[in-house]
Scaffold this motif. Sequence first.
Motif, PDB file in Angstrom:
ATOM      1  N   PHE A  41       0.910  -1.016  -0.150  1.00 27.46           N
ATOM      2  CA  PHE A  41      -0.031  -0.098   0.033  1.00 27.46           C
ATOM      3  C   PHE A  41       0.926   1.371  -0.042  1.00 27.46           C
ATOM      4  O   PHE A  41       0.756   2.070  -0.726  1.00 27.46           O
ATOM      5  N   PHE A  42       2.157   1.139   0.668  1.00 30.22           N
ATOM      6  CA  PHE A  42       2.851   2.282   0.731  1.00 30.22           C
ATOM      7  C   PHE A  42       3.214   2.649  -0.621  1.00 30.22           C
ATOM      8  O   PHE A  42       3.462   3.795  -1.015  1.00 30.22           O
ATOM      9  N   SER A  43       3.855   1.785  -1.325  1.00 20.00           N
ATOM     10  CA  SER A  43       4.474   2.190  -2.509  1.00 20.00           C
ATOM     11  C   SER A  43       3.507   2.210  -3.629  1.00 20.00           C
ATOM     12  O   SER A  43       3.671   3.308  -4.383  1.00 20.00           O
ATOM     13  N   LYS A  44       2.376   1.733  -3.565  1.00 20.06           N
ATOM     14  CA  LYS A  44       1.257   2.096  -4.271  1.00 20.06           C
ATOM     15  C   LYS A  44       0.740   3.670  -4.271  1.00 20.06           C
ATOM     16  O   LYS A  44       0.530   4.373  -5.009  1.00 20.06           O
ATOM     17  N   VAL A  45       0.583   3.962  -2.706  1.00 22.92           N
ATOM     18  CA  VAL A  45       0.020   5.396  -2.570  1.00 22.92           C
ATOM     19  C   VAL A  45       1.166   6.419  -3.049  1.00 22.92           C
ATOM     20  O   VAL A  45       0.985   7.424  -3.624  1.00 22.92           O
ATOM     21  N   ALA A  46       2.458   6.143  -2.805  1.00 26.81           N
ATOM     22  CA  ALA A  46       3.704   7.104  -3.294  1.00 26.81           C
ATOM     23  C   ALA A  46       3.525   7.144  -4.653  1.00 26.81           C
ATOM     24  O   ALA A  46       3.866   8.300  -5.249  1.00 26.81           O
TER      25      ALA A  46
END
Length: 94
Positions: A41-46
């Motif tokens: 999720f962090f990677s996708k949101v970033a």
Amino acid sequence: MIKKEVKEIDNLICDLIQKTSKRIKEKAKINNNYQLLALFFFSKVAKSYRAVERLCYSGYGQDALVLGRTIFEHMVTLSYINKDPGERVELFID
């Protein structure tokens, strides 16, 4: 004046994303599915945030809002999973 303040906030967010990404790459040891999902999720949101930034600066604000909604939904989903990660991570993955 507002553009300058927005740019400063944007720079802070991009800097935070960059520093966090670097730290994750250097130190992350994924031990369970919850950590893996949080990293996903962090990677996708970033990545989506960077796309929102580019769309806004190019004059495509409405398209950026669609991605903004996606970012919000990812945060809601992760928040929900965080309340009972043991069970909910497996449900999400399945």
